[in-house]
Scaffold this motif. Structure first.
Motif, short mmCIF file in Angstrom:
data_model
loop_
_atom_site.label_atom_id
_atom_site.label_comp_id
_atom_site.label_asym_id
_atom_site.label_seq_id
_atom_site.Cartn_x
_atom_site.Cartn_y
_atom_site.Cartn_z
N UNK A 219 0.72 -1.41 0.07
CA UNK A 219 0.00 0.06 0.49
C UNK A 219 1.08 1.14 0.13
N UNK A 220 0.08 2.55 -0.14
CA UNK A 220 1.00 3.54 -0.42
C UNK A 220 0.85 4.54 0.69
N UNK A 221 1.91 4.69 1.18
CA UNK A 221 2.35 5.37 2.22
C UNK A 221 1.07 6.35 2.82
N UNK A 222 0.60 7.12 4.34
CA UNK A 222 -0.01 8.14 4.64
C UNK A 222 0.08 9.66 3.76
N UNK A 223 1.00 9.72 3.56
CA UNK A 223 1.96 11.04 3.94
C UNK A 223 1.01 11.76 2.31
N UNK A 224 0.74 11.07 1.69
CA UNK A 224 0.32 11.46 0.20
C UNK A 224 0.34 10.63 -0.92
N UNK A 225 -0.88 9.93 -0.88
CA UNK A 225 -1.15 9.77 -1.82
C UNK A 225 -2.29 9.56 -2.60
N UNK A 226 -2.51 9.46 -4.15
CA UNK A 226 -3.65 10.13 -5.74
C UNK A 226 -4.52 8.60 -5.57
N UNK A 271 12.51 7.24 -6.23
CA UNK A 271 12.84 7.75 -5.23
C UNK A 271 12.99 9.51 -4.58
N UNK A 272 11.99 9.47 -5.84
CA UNK A 272 11.48 11.27 -6.02
C UNK A 272 10.56 11.60 -4.82
N UNK A 273 9.66 10.49 -4.11
CA UNK A 273 9.41 11.10 -3.33
C UNK A 273 9.77 9.94 -1.73
N UNK A 274 10.31 11.48 -0.47
CA UNK A 274 10.58 10.83 0.73
C UNK A 274 10.50 11.13 1.50
N UNK A 275 11.40 11.17 2.72
CA UNK A 275 11.40 11.45 3.62
C UNK A 275 12.26 12.22 4.15
N UNK A 276 12.02 13.44 5.16
CA UNK A 276 13.31 14.90 5.01
C UNK A 276 14.76 14.05 5.13
N UNK A 287 16.80 10.27 1.78
CA UNK A 287 17.35 10.40 1.61
C UNK A 287 18.02 12.19 1.58
N UNK A 288 19.23 12.15 0.73
CA UNK A 288 19.26 13.96 1.05
C UNK A 288 18.58 14.12 -0.08
N UNK A 289 18.20 15.57 -0.16
CA UNK A 289 17.43 16.37 -0.92
C UNK A 289 17.81 15.99 -2.46
N UNK A 290 16.95 16.19 -3.47
CA UNK A 290 17.34 15.99 -4.88
C UNK A 290 16.78 16.64 -5.43
N UNK A 291 17.59 17.20 -6.95
CA UNK A 291 16.66 18.40 -7.23
C UNK A 291 15.48 17.46 -8.12
N UNK A 292 14.81 16.28 -8.54
CA UNK A 292 14.32 15.86 -9.05
C UNK A 292 13.53 15.14 -8.24
N UNK A 293 13.37 16.07 -6.50
CA UNK A 293 12.31 15.65 -5.63
C UNK A 293 10.52 16.08 -6.34
#
Length: 327
Positions: A219-226, A271-276, A287-293
């Motif tokens: 399932x998709x994490x509750x942080x933000x799913x569509x 990996x474009x969606x992740x925890x801080x 993971x570390x902040x990335x431009x394609x976030x």
């Protein structure tokens, strides 16, 4: 003799004066009448010219508006972002209004709403009402405020009735998101990732567990799913979903879809969606902040928000002005 001659001269002068006065009055009368007729004609012409011009301008404006409306490009898709939060979170809502308000994604309609259950405090009745009057971006559900006792079910199952349109439109949105209030979506990147997605039976997000990449079977994490709108409609009518509302809300959603054999089109955003990023050994959700976030979760305090917004240089479009000086 002289007297008679004087009287004759006087009578003649009197007659001449009378005739002259009559002629003058007559001429003046004719002039006044002609002037009034001309003036009225001019006024009538003026009124006719004004109203004709006004009506024409209105017609042109209306026609132009209709033409522009009919020729304006339709969005590739329409997305409702419902941020489930609490009435007390005034500062967080104001921050989110700013970070989403300055983003202008192209070729998509994105509406952001804050979602509460019923208000129970006197100050909320006033302050939240003011927010609604000012921003019109709040949905209040008929439920008791909770995290894992049915709020998400009430959110999805209520939307078809809340958003029911009288204009004959089949549905108001292609997709609906459920999001936490500590996640930041970069809307351009979100739109780019959603554009090729199916419009039906679609389930999109950060798959759980954190080290899993296959979106099926989990399932998709509750942080933000569509989910696509047809799945919203299905949740409203599903007896299984209605009778299984207690528990971890994101996991429950996955169970609903599994029981109903739904959400066959799934997309994992890693990996474009992740925890801080946090310094926790073995943490596989961040993971570390990335431009394609696309999105960053767990922005729990202002310091994390500031570091994130600075990394993506969100104030780069600030226009120079004599009103302020920001280095």
């Amino acid at each position: 003799m002289k007297m008679k001659q004087f009287e004759s001269s006087y009578s003649f002068i009197k007659i001449v004066f009378t005739l002259s006065s009559f002629l003058i009055v007559t001429v003046l009368g004719i002039f006044v009448c002609l002037s009034e007729i001309q003036l009225q004609s001019l006024m009538t012409l003026g009124r006719s010219t004004f109203f004709s011009s006004f009506s024409y301008q209105n017609f042109k404006s209306t026609s132009r508006s209709l033409d522009e409306k009919s020729s304006s490009p339709q969005p590739d898709f329409r997305l409702l972002i419902g941020i489930l939060t609490l009435p007390d979170q005034y500062p967080r809502r104001n921050l989110l209004r700013q970070v989403y308000g300055i983003q202008t994604p192209t070729k998509a309609q994105i509406d952001v709403k804050f979602v509460f259950c019923n208000l129970t405090k006197d100050d909320h009745l006033v302050l939240v009402a003011l927010e609604i009057m000012r921003y019109n971006d709040i949905i209040i559900l008929n439920c008791t405020e909770n995290m894992n006792s049915g709020k998400t079910y009430t959110y999805f199952s209520s939307l078809p009735d809340i958003l029911d349109s009288s204009d004959g439109e089949a549905y108001p949105y292609d997709y609906v998101m459920k999001a936490d209030d500590d996640i930041y979506f970069r809307l351009d990147k979100l739109v780019e990732s959603l554009r090729p997605m199916p419009r039906e039976d679609m389930y999109y997000g950060f798959v759980i567990p954190c080290d899993e990449m296959n979106p099926y079977g989990h399932y998709m994490a509750g942080m933000g799913y569509i989910v696509s709108w047809d799945l919203v409609e299905w949740i409203r009518t599903s007896d299984f979903a209605r009778n299984h509302t207690k528990g971890t809300e994101d996991k429950l959603l996955g169970e609903w879809f599994a029981a109903g054999h739904r959400a066959k089109n799934r997309y994992n955003t890693k990996p474009a969606m992740y925890d801080y990023p946090v310094n926790v050994e073995g943490d596989k959700c961040s993971h570390e902040l990335t431009p394609d976030t696309i999105a960053i979760h767990r922005l729990k305090n202002q310091d994390k928000w500031i570091k994130t917004l600075r990394y993506f240089n969100v104030t780069s479009q600030l226009k120079p002005s004599k009103l302020y000086h920001i280095p």
